[in-house]
Design a protein around this motif. Sequence first.
Motif, PDB file in Angstrom:
ATOM      1  N   ILE A 309       0.867  -1.168   0.000  1.00 53.78           N
ATOM      2  CA  ILE A 309       0.000   0.000   0.000  1.00 53.78           C
ATOM      3  C   ILE A 309       0.907   1.222   0.000  1.00 53.78           C
ATOM      4  CG2 ILE A 309      -1.529   1.400   1.458  1.00 53.78           C
ATOM      5  CD1 ILE A 309      -2.977  -1.174   2.206  1.00 53.78           C
ATOM      6  N   VAL A 310       0.564   2.215  -0.787  1.00 53.65           N
ATOM      7  CA  VAL A 310       1.333   3.454  -0.820  1.00 53.65           C
ATOM      8  C   VAL A 310       0.390   4.606  -0.449  1.00 53.65           C
ATOM      9  CG1 VAL A 310       2.704   5.052  -2.197  1.00 53.65           C
ATOM     10  CG2 VAL A 310       2.918   2.583  -2.568  1.00 53.65           C
ATOM     11  N   PHE A 311       0.767   5.329   0.594  1.00 50.26           N
ATOM     12  CA  PHE A 311       0.054   6.548   0.955  1.00 50.26           C
ATOM     13  C   PHE A 311       0.839   7.736   0.418  1.00 50.26           C
ATOM     14  CE2 PHE A 311      -0.148  10.163   3.955  1.00 50.26           C
ATOM     15  CZ  PHE A 311      -1.410  10.608   3.577  1.00 50.26           C
ATOM     16  N   ILE A 312       0.151   8.622  -0.291  1.00 52.49           N
ATOM     17  CA  ILE A 312       0.795   9.769  -0.911  1.00 52.49           C
ATOM     18  C   ILE A 312       0.519  11.005  -0.066  1.00 52.49           C
ATOM     19  CG2 ILE A 312       0.937  11.196  -2.989  1.00 52.49           C
ATOM     20  CD1 ILE A 312      -0.076   8.721  -4.547  1.00 52.49           C
ATOM     21  N   GLU A 313       1.553  11.524   0.568  1.00 52.95           N
ATOM     22  CA  GLU A 313       1.443  12.730   1.383  1.00 52.95           C
ATOM     23  C   GLU A 313       1.754  13.918   0.478  1.00 52.95           C
ATOM     24  OE1 GLU A 313       2.583  14.080   5.936  1.00 52.95           O
ATOM     25  OE2 GLU A 313       3.881  12.645   4.893  1.00 52.95           O
ATOM     26  N   GLN A 314       0.701  14.568  -0.007  1.00 52.67           N
ATOM     27  CA  GLN A 314       0.845  15.609  -1.016  1.00 52.67           C
ATOM     28  C   GLN A 314       0.737  16.990  -0.372  1.00 52.67           C
ATOM     29  OE1 GLN A 314      -2.337  14.843  -3.807  1.00 52.67           O
ATOM     30  NE2 GLN A 314      -3.901  14.868  -2.241  1.00 52.67           N
ATOM     31  N   PRO A 315       1.229  18.010  -1.055  1.00 53.45           N
ATOM     32  CA  PRO A 315       1.281  19.341  -0.443  1.00 53.45           C
ATOM     33  C   PRO A 315      -0.037  20.115  -0.491  1.00 53.45           C
ATOM     34  CG  PRO A 315       2.389  19.381  -2.566  1.00 53.45           C
ATOM     35  CD  PRO A 315       2.019  17.947  -2.315  1.00 53.45           C
ATOM     36  N   ILE A 316      -1.165  19.414  -0.304  1.00 57.05           N
ATOM     37  CA  ILE A 316      -2.442  20.068   0.001  1.00 57.05           C
ATOM     38  C   ILE A 316      -2.618  19.942   1.505  1.00 57.05           C
ATOM     39  CG2 ILE A 316      -4.924  20.130  -0.361  1.00 57.05           C
ATOM     40  CD1 ILE A 316      -4.545  18.796  -2.982  1.00 57.05           C
ATOM     41  N   LYS A 317      -2.557  21.057   2.206  1.00 57.17           N
ATOM     42  CA  LYS A 317      -2.503  21.035   3.654  1.00 57.17           C
ATOM     43  C   LYS A 317      -3.836  21.449   4.274  1.00 57.17           C
ATOM     44  CE  LYS A 317       1.884  19.917   3.916  1.00 57.17           C
ATOM     45  NZ  LYS A 317       2.326  18.654   4.540  1.00 57.17           N
ATOM     46  N   LEU A 318      -4.147  20.828   5.417  1.00 57.92           N
ATOM     47  CA  LEU A 318      -5.310  21.183   6.226  1.00 57.92           C
ATOM     48  C   LEU A 318      -4.803  21.911   7.467  1.00 57.92           C
ATOM     49  CD1 LEU A 318      -7.154  17.737   6.064  1.00 57.92           C
ATOM     50  CD2 LEU A 318      -7.705  19.757   4.730  1.00 57.92           C
ATOM     51  N   ASP A 319      -5.140  23.164   7.601  1.00 55.08           N
ATOM     52  CA  ASP A 319      -4.701  23.953   8.751  1.00 55.08           C
ATOM     53  C   ASP A 319      -5.694  23.740   9.890  1.00 55.08           C
ATOM     54  OD1 ASP A 319      -4.127  25.991  10.623  1.00 55.08           O
ATOM     55  OD2 ASP A 319      -3.193  27.198   9.058  1.00 55.08           O
ATOM     56  N   LEU A 320      -5.314  22.917  10.872  1.00 53.04           N
ATOM     57  CA  LEU A 320      -6.241  22.541  11.927  1.00 53.04           C
ATOM     58  C   LEU A 320      -6.587  23.709  12.845  1.00 53.04           C
ATOM     59  CD1 LEU A 320      -4.924  18.990  12.892  1.00 53.04           C
ATOM     60  CD2 LEU A 320      -6.522  19.677  11.112  1.00 53.04           C
ATOM     61  N   LEU A 321      -5.647  24.569  13.108  1.00 55.98           N
ATOM     62  CA  LEU A 321      -5.935  25.729  13.953  1.00 55.98           C
ATOM     63  C   LEU A 321      -6.909  26.664  13.228  1.00 55.98           C
ATOM     64  CD1 LEU A 321      -5.316  27.122  16.625  1.00 55.98           C
ATOM     65  CD2 LEU A 321      -3.441  28.323  15.497  1.00 55.98           C
ATOM     66  N   LYS A 322      -6.685  26.837  11.930  1.00 53.67           N
ATOM     67  CA  LYS A 322      -7.587  27.669  11.144  1.00 53.67           C
ATOM     68  C   LYS A 322      -8.981  27.033  11.069  1.00 53.67           C
ATOM     69  CE  LYS A 322      -5.851  29.600   7.489  1.00 53.67           C
ATOM     70  NZ  LYS A 322      -5.356  29.793   6.083  1.00 53.67           N
ATOM     71  N   PHE A 323      -9.022  25.714  11.096  1.00 51.05           N
ATOM     72  CA  PHE A 323     -10.292  24.997  11.070  1.00 51.05           C
ATOM     73  C   PHE A 323     -11.186  25.440  12.230  1.00 51.05           C
ATOM     74  CE2 PHE A 323     -12.904  21.446  12.551  1.00 51.05           C
ATOM     75  CZ  PHE A 323     -13.521  21.010  11.394  1.00 51.05           C
ATOM     76  N   MET A 324     -10.613  25.488  13.429  1.00 58.82           N
ATOM     77  CA  MET A 324     -11.399  25.886  14.588  1.00 58.82           C
ATOM     78  C   MET A 324     -11.664  27.391  14.587  1.00 58.82           C
ATOM     79  SD  MET A 324     -12.242  23.177  15.936  1.00 58.82           S
ATOM     80  CE  MET A 324     -13.187  24.071  17.153  1.00 58.82           C
ATOM     81  N   LEU A 325     -10.702  28.166  14.132  1.00 65.98           N
ATOM     82  CA  LEU A 325     -10.887  29.609  14.071  1.00 65.98           C
ATOM     83  C   LEU A 325     -12.025  29.962  13.119  1.00 65.98           C
ATOM     84  CD1 LEU A 325      -9.912  32.450  14.822  1.00 65.98           C
ATOM     85  CD2 LEU A 325      -8.281  32.301  12.938  1.00 65.98           C
ATOM     86  N   TYR A 326     -12.076  29.276  11.974  1.00 65.38           N
ATOM     87  CA  TYR A 326     -13.152  29.537  11.017  1.00 65.38           C
ATOM     88  C   TYR A 326     -14.501  29.144  11.599  1.00 65.38           C
ATOM     89  CZ  TYR A 326     -10.187  30.768   7.059  1.00 65.38           C
ATOM     90  OH  TYR A 326      -9.333  31.417   6.204  1.00 65.38           O
ATOM     91  N   ARG A 327     -14.512  28.112  12.413  1.00 64.52           N
ATOM     92  CA  ARG A 327     -15.769  27.718  13.054  1.00 64.52           C
ATOM     93  C   ARG A 327     -16.293  28.865  13.919  1.00 64.52           C
ATOM     94  NH1 ARG A 327     -20.555  25.015  13.542  1.00 64.52           N
ATOM     95  NH2 ARG A 327     -21.120  24.819  15.731  1.00 64.52           N
ATOM     96  N   ILE A 328     -15.417  29.472  14.689  1.00 63.67           N
ATOM     97  CA  ILE A 328     -15.827  30.571  15.559  1.00 63.67           C
ATOM     98  C   ILE A 328     -16.247  31.789  14.744  1.00 63.67           C
ATOM     99  CG2 ILE A 328     -14.983  32.193  17.315  1.00 63.67           C
ATOM    100  CD1 ILE A 328     -13.213  29.889  18.334  1.00 63.67           C
ATOM    101  N   GLN A 329     -15.568  32.010  13.628  1.00 62.47           N
ATOM    102  CA  GLN A 329     -15.883  33.149  12.780  1.00 62.47           C
ATOM    103  C   GLN A 329     -17.068  32.888  11.855  1.00 62.47           C
ATOM    104  OE1 GLN A 329     -12.091  33.737  10.831  1.00 62.47           O
ATOM    105  NE2 GLN A 329     -11.484  35.311  12.296  1.00 62.47           N
TER     106      GLN A 329
END
Length: 595
Positions: A309-329
Motif C-alpha cells: 500500500i502506498v500513501f501519498i502525502e501531497q502538499p495540500i494542507k489542512l490547517d487545523l488551527l484555522k479549522f477551529m478559528l473559522y468555526r468561531i468566525q
Amino acid sequence: MKVTRTQAQLFRRILQRCFAVKHQKCFVDYKTSHDFRHGEQPAMSKSRETTSIPSRERCPLAKGLESMAPLVRSVEETPDPIPTTITGRIPFWVNGSFLRNGPGKFEFGKDRYTHWFDGMAMMHRFHIRDGDVTYSSRFLRSDSYVRNSEKNRIVVSEFGTVAMPDPCKNIFARFFSRFQIPKATDNASVNFVKYKGDYYVSTETNYMRRVDPQSLETKEKVDWTQYIAVNSATAHPHYGTDGATYNMGNSYGKGGFFYNIIRVPPPDENAAKADSPDFAGAEVICSIPAAEPRKPSYYHSFVMSENYIVFIEQPIKLDLLKFMLYRIQGKSFHKVMTWEPKYDTVFHLVNRHTGKVSEVSYRAAPMFTLHQINAYEDNGFLVMDMCCGDDGDSIGDFTLENLRKGSGEEMDKFYNSLCRNLPRRYVLPLTVDKKTPLDQNLVTLNGFKATATMTKPGEVYMTHEELHDDELLQYGGLEFPQINYEKHNGRPYRYFYSCGFGNVFSDSLLKMDVHTKELKVWRYPGLYPSEPVFVASPQATDEDDGVVMSVIITPRKEKSTFLLVLDAKTFTELGRAEVPVNVPYGTHGVFNEMG
C-alpha cells in the motif's frame, strides 16, 4: 481577527477533542507506532522538474462553454422503479444494478448550500435484466437530511457551508454555540462501498450508512470510532482477492496527527449472517505520522498492489488551527485547505501483509492527485499510475456559485483557471539498501521513462512518465479512472476508462491503452457523462471483453438523462436507456452483479 495566546490554547484543546476519537484506545501513542524517522521535517521541494510545463498550461484554453447550472440543481426522488425507453440493444448477459451516488438537494427553506460537495446525498439505481432497464432514486435519510428537513433550514454544517445558530435562541446562546465542537456530517454523498458483502454509502468523515442496494433504503449509521482508532475514512477502499477490504483514515492524539491503514477482514463463512453492520476484526495495521501534525495533508484515495500500500502525502494542507478559528468566525471549512508547493510529494511504502513502513523516503516534485488508476509489481519495482495535476487549489473552487456561472465568458474564465489532471506513471524501486548507488537512475524496466534516483542514503527522488500523448490535451485531461478491477487491480493491465474534462464537468468518455498511449473517445456536444464503470462479459478472454456504462445528462433539455452502454473493446455505442426524469451530476458508482 487577532488571536491571543489564551485563545490559541483554547483552540488547541478543542482540536484535541475534535480530531481525537472518544475512546482512550483511539489516542495513538507515537512510541508504539511503527519506527518512522521520529522528528523528520517535511522536505522542501528542490524543484528538480522546473522545466516541465504545468498541466493546466498544456491544455488549450476553452472558449464559449455552456453553463452547467441545470446539472447542479435540486431534483425529486423516484423511489419506485420506473421503466426506461431502450434504443439499440443492452446485452442480455448484463444483469445487475448500476448504483450511483452524488449530491441531489442544495437548499432547505431559505437556506442555500455554498459548495457542490454539500448537497444532500442522492442514490440512483439502474436495474438491468434481460435487456430491459428500470430507474429509481432515493435521498439518503442521513441524520443531516432528517434534521434539516424537520427544521426546514440547514442545521448541520457541511464541507463548504456552516450551519448558522438557531435564530430562536437568545444572542448569548447563539454566540457561544460557535464554540461548540462541530459534529461531523453523515451526508454520505461520495460513493458506494462494500464491507463483508454489505453495501454502504460513504463520504470522508467517521460516518457511513448501510443501505439496501435493491430498494435504496437507508439503514444503520456506522461510526468508525466505535470499531477502530480512526476518526475518518476515505470513500475509496480497495478490495483484496481474499475478500478483505483496505482503507485509510486519520487519528489525532497526544503524539500528533496520523494517517492509518485499515483492514476489515472478509466475512466469516461459518458465522450466521445477521442483518446488521459487521466490522468484527477490523484493525489498524499501520500508522504513519504526519510530517506536520498541525498541518496534515489532504488525501482522497490511496495506492494498493498485491503486496504493498502506498500513501501519498501531497502538499495540500489542512490547517487545523484555522479549522477551529473559522468555526468561531462562521466561515466554511473548505477554505482551510491550502496548496503549498514548497513541499515535496512523499510516497510512504507499506507492506500490506505486515504493516511495516519502508525506511526509504520516496519523494517527487509537488503534485496533486485525487484518484489512482492502478498499481502493480514488476521485477523489483512498484509501478503506480494515477491522475495528477500541478495545482491543488481547485477543490475549494467547486462552489455552486462558480458551477452556475453563465455560458460564455463567465464559464470560460472559471474553467480556464482550474487545474487539468493528466495520467502519470511513477516507479518505486523496492530493493533499495545501503549498497544502492547514488545519483543514477534505478529504473531498469524496459521502455519506461519514469526515473528514480537515490540522492542520499535512504532517500529516493522520482520523476514521472507522462502516460498519454498530446491528443489527450484537447479533451482537457482526464479524471474518474476505472479499470477491469476484478481481474487486474494490483496486477499488470493495459486499459483504463475515464472522463475527459473539456468543461467544468466531464464532456467525454475515454479509453486509454497504457502500452501504446492510444485513445478511443465517445463525445457529443451538450452531453455530459458520469464516471464510467466496466462490467466484464461472462465469457471474457481479453482484458477489455465487456461493456462500459455511464449516465449521460444534458443542460439543454429537460428529463433527457440516459444510461449509455458501450462495447468496451471498440468503444462504440451498443444501446441506451432513456429516463424521463431529471438527474443531477454525480460523483461515483459501482455495478452490483447481485442486484
